[in-house]
Design an enzyme around this catalytic site. Structure first.
Site, PDB file in Angstrom:
ATOM      1  N   GLY A  13      41.858  36.169  51.934  1.00 40.49           N
ATOM      2  CA  GLY A  13      40.798  35.578  51.115  1.00 40.49           C
ATOM      3  C   GLY A  13      40.990  34.085  50.960  1.00 40.49           C
ATOM      4  O   GLY A  13      40.687  33.502  49.916  1.00 40.49           O
ATOM      5  N   SER A  15      39.434  31.699  52.488  1.00 45.15           N
ATOM      6  CA  SER A  15      38.279  30.863  52.852  1.00 45.15           C
ATOM      7  C   SER A  15      37.689  30.118  51.659  1.00 45.15           C
ATOM      8  O   SER A  15      36.973  29.139  51.838  1.00 45.15           O
ATOM      9  CB  SER A  15      37.208  31.705  53.548  1.00 45.15           C
ATOM     10  N   SER A 142      43.914  41.592  38.261  1.00 44.55           N
ATOM     11  CA  SER A 142      42.974  41.004  37.301  1.00 44.55           C
ATOM     12  C   SER A 142      43.302  41.564  35.927  1.00 44.55           C
ATOM     13  O   SER A 142      43.768  42.707  35.808  1.00 44.55           O
ATOM     14  CB  SER A 142      41.539  41.404  37.668  1.00 44.55           C
ATOM     15  N   ASN A 149      37.227  46.783  31.700  1.00 50.85           N
ATOM     16  CA  ASN A 149      36.077  45.897  31.493  1.00 50.85           C
ATOM     17  C   ASN A 149      34.808  46.693  31.746  1.00 50.85           C
ATOM     18  O   ASN A 149      34.638  47.253  32.830  1.00 50.85           O
ATOM     19  CB  ASN A 149      36.153  44.697  32.455  1.00 50.85           C
ATOM     20  N   TYR A 155      36.346  48.209  40.041  1.00 48.00           N
ATOM     21  CA  TYR A 155      37.204  47.021  40.141  1.00 48.00           C
ATOM     22  C   TYR A 155      38.468  47.186  39.276  1.00 48.00           C
ATOM     23  O   TYR A 155      39.583  46.926  39.735  1.00 48.00           O
ATOM     24  CB  TYR A 155      36.377  45.824  39.687  1.00 48.00           C
ATOM     25  N   ALA A 158      40.813  49.719  40.824  1.00 50.61           N
ATOM     26  CA  ALA A 158      41.515  49.164  41.999  1.00 50.61           C
ATOM     27  C   ALA A 158      42.612  48.210  41.552  1.00 50.61           C
ATOM     28  O   ALA A 158      43.733  48.239  42.077  1.00 50.61           O
ATOM     29  CB  ALA A 158      40.516  48.436  42.906  1.00 50.61           C
ATOM     30  N   LYS A 159      42.310  47.361  40.580  1.00 49.60           N
ATOM     31  CA  LYS A 159      43.299  46.370  40.133  1.00 49.60           C
ATOM     32  C   LYS A 159      44.449  47.051  39.385  1.00 49.60           C
ATOM     33  O   LYS A 159      45.611  46.632  39.521  1.00 49.60           O
ATOM     34  CB  LYS A 159      42.627  45.308  39.254  1.00 49.60           C
TER      35      LYS A 159
HETATM   36  P1  NAP Z   1      35.840  34.669  45.823  1.00 49.20           P
HETATM   37  O1  NAP Z   1      35.626  33.243  45.505  1.00 49.20           O
HETATM   38  O2  NAP Z   1      34.699  35.615  45.798  1.00 49.20           O
HETATM   39  O3  NAP Z   1      36.594  34.768  47.244  1.00 49.20           O
HETATM   40  C1  NAP Z   1      36.925  36.021  47.775  1.00 49.20           C
HETATM   41  C2  NAP Z   1      37.737  35.820  49.023  1.00 49.20           C
HETATM   42  O4  NAP Z   1      38.037  37.109  49.594  1.00 49.20           O
HETATM   43  C3  NAP Z   1      36.985  35.035  50.078  1.00 49.20           C
HETATM   44  O5  NAP Z   1      37.894  34.203  50.765  1.00 49.20           O
HETATM   45  C4  NAP Z   1      36.469  36.121  51.004  1.00 49.20           C
HETATM   46  O6  NAP Z   1      36.344  35.603  52.312  1.00 49.20           O
HETATM   47  C5  NAP Z   1      37.597  37.140  50.937  1.00 49.20           C
HETATM   48  N1  NAP Z   1      37.157  38.495  51.278  1.00 49.20           N
HETATM   49  C6  NAP Z   1      36.319  39.291  50.583  1.00 49.20           C
HETATM   50  N2  NAP Z   1      36.140  40.460  51.235  1.00 49.20           N
HETATM   51  C7  NAP Z   1      36.897  40.388  52.360  1.00 49.20           C
HETATM   52  C8  NAP Z   1      37.117  41.271  53.447  1.00 49.20           C
HETATM   53  N3  NAP Z   1      36.532  42.481  53.515  1.00 49.20           N
HETATM   54  N4  NAP Z   1      37.950  40.878  54.444  1.00 49.20           N
HETATM   55  C9  NAP Z   1      38.545  39.664  54.403  1.00 49.20           C
HETATM   56  N5  NAP Z   1      38.375  38.789  53.386  1.00 49.20           N
HETATM   57  C10 NAP Z   1      37.550  39.141  52.391  1.00 49.20           C
HETATM   58  O7  NAP Z   1      36.940  35.315  44.837  1.00 49.20           O
HETATM   59  P2  NAP Z   1      38.010  34.621  43.865  1.00 49.20           P
HETATM   60  O8  NAP Z   1      37.364  34.413  42.550  1.00 49.20           O
HETATM   61  O9  NAP Z   1      38.674  33.497  44.538  1.00 49.20           O
HETATM   62  O10 NAP Z   1      39.027  35.841  43.677  1.00 49.20           O
HETATM   63  C11 NAP Z   1      40.204  35.986  44.448  1.00 49.20           C
HETATM   64  C12 NAP Z   1      40.991  37.158  43.888  1.00 49.20           C
HETATM   65  O11 NAP Z   1      41.272  36.941  42.513  1.00 49.20           O
HETATM   66  C13 NAP Z   1      40.248  38.490  43.985  1.00 49.20           C
HETATM   67  O12 NAP Z   1      41.155  39.521  44.293  1.00 49.20           O
HETATM   68  C14 NAP Z   1      39.703  38.656  42.587  1.00 49.20           C
HETATM   69  O13 NAP Z   1      39.501  40.013  42.278  1.00 49.20           O
HETATM   70  C15 NAP Z   1      40.803  38.046  41.772  1.00 49.20           C
HETATM   71  N6  NAP Z   1      40.378  37.613  40.449  1.00 49.20           N
HETATM   72  C16 NAP Z   1      39.453  36.615  40.286  1.00 49.20           C
HETATM   73  C17 NAP Z   1      39.094  36.242  39.003  1.00 49.20           C
HETATM   74  C18 NAP Z   1      38.113  35.138  38.727  1.00 49.20           C
HETATM   75  O14 NAP Z   1      37.828  34.885  37.551  1.00 49.20           O
HETATM   76  N7  NAP Z   1      37.586  34.463  39.733  1.00 49.20           N
HETATM   77  C19 NAP Z   1      39.633  36.900  37.894  1.00 49.20           C
HETATM   78  C20 NAP Z   1      40.547  37.904  38.095  1.00 49.20           C
HETATM   79  C21 NAP Z   1      40.919  38.252  39.375  1.00 49.20           C
HETATM   80  P3  NAP Z   1      35.132  35.926  53.340  1.00 49.20           P
HETATM   81  O15 NAP Z   1      33.909  36.218  52.537  1.00 49.20           O
HETATM   82  O16 NAP Z   1      35.084  34.696  54.176  1.00 49.20           O
HETATM   83  O17 NAP Z   1      35.638  37.121  54.112  1.00 49.20           O
END
Ligand code: NAP
Length: 248
Positions: A13, A15, A142, A149, A155, A158-159
């Protein structure tokens, strides 16, 4: 000059969002970072950015929901570099819905992408890490997986599953020099959260002790420490980086 080997770190992830920040941070820490996601453009740009600041990076385009392809991609990293030291399972998705409306597909896709993929990656990384007698596995969960939540049964399950997986990995592989920890972000400003209604963000702010939303760098800093050589006595832990929202 240290003759320590360059640590090879996989970040899924990478990107955008949190994964991108983790990759930049680990590169700054001197790791060779292998960037993984489905979209090639951002990975290629990030590799160039890391290299232009003197860091080392490569990338693999892979869908982590495709277990065979993802497992093979992890194995290839170990083959290409002759080692694999750090695995950050960060990629994740949301498919929110209330329980009564949640479809089997919404449930299954989130479990596959957010939980099964981490198992697949750990299984593929375990052998090279055991061979090197060193490993740092960091699973990004998370706070939803700790306290639940509404609207996120898939979600949160899974977490929470990542927590059980991580603690088991810590027990099974600890004697081989491999640690496994969870970093559980709270409310972080990324694409995943940008479209949430302002009301939800305001409510979250009220519960956050430090009175601000988190940044992607807040999470990257925690991953940097947990994946460092000096964190060898820290394993099986859940580190909630949430500004004091849950104090889990
Ligand atoms: P995001 O901005 O939506 O980015 C998600 C990343 O995962 C992207 O790089 C996406 O890349 C990649 N991805 C998704 N599905 C994929 C797949 N099938 N194969 C390969 N890559 C995949 O998410 P984020 O907010 O940075 O979150 C990152 C992590 O932190 C996640 O696990 C999320 O659950 C966790 N998290 C986030 C928050 C928050 O507040 N943002 C809070 C708690 C936990 P592509 O689309 O290019 O494949």
């Amino acid at each position: 000059m240290s003759d320590a080997p360059t640590r090879i770190a996989v970040v899924t992830g990478a990107s955008r969002g949190i994964g991108r920040a983790i990759a930049l941070r680990l590169a700054r820490d001197g790791r060779h970072v292998v960037l993984m996601a489905r979209s090639e453009g951002p990975l290629s740009e990030l590799k160039a950015q890391i290299e232009s600041s003197g860091g080392k990076a490569s990338y693999a385009v892979v869908d982590i929901a495709d277990s065979a392809a993802f497992g093979a991609a992890i194995e290839k990293v170990a083959e290409d570099h002759g080692r694999l030291d750090i695995l950050v399972n960060n990629a994740g998705i949301t498919r929110d819905n209330l329980i009564l409306r949640m479809s089997d597909e919404e449930w299954a896709s989130v479990i596959q992408t957010n939980l099964t993929s981490a198992f697949v990656a750990v299984r593929a990384a375990a052998r090279p890490m055991m061979k090197g007698r060193f490993g740092r596995i960091v699973n990004i969960a998370s706070t939803s997986g700790i306290v639940g939540n509404a609207g996120q049964a898939n979600y949160a399950a899974a977490k929470a599953g990542l927590v059980g997986l991580t603690k088991t990995v810590a027990r099974e592989l600890g004697s081989k020099g491999i640690t496994a920890n969870v970093v559980a972000p709270g409310f972080i400003e990324t694409d995943m959260t940008k479209d949430l209604p302002q009301q939800i963000k305001d409510n979250a702010l009220q519960m956050i002790a430090v009175k601000r939303l988190g940044s992607v760098e807040d999470i990257a800093a925690a991953v940097s420490y947990v994946s460092s050589d000096e964190a060898g006595f820290l394993t099986g832990q859940v580190i909630c980086v949430d500004g004091g929202m849950t104090m889990c």
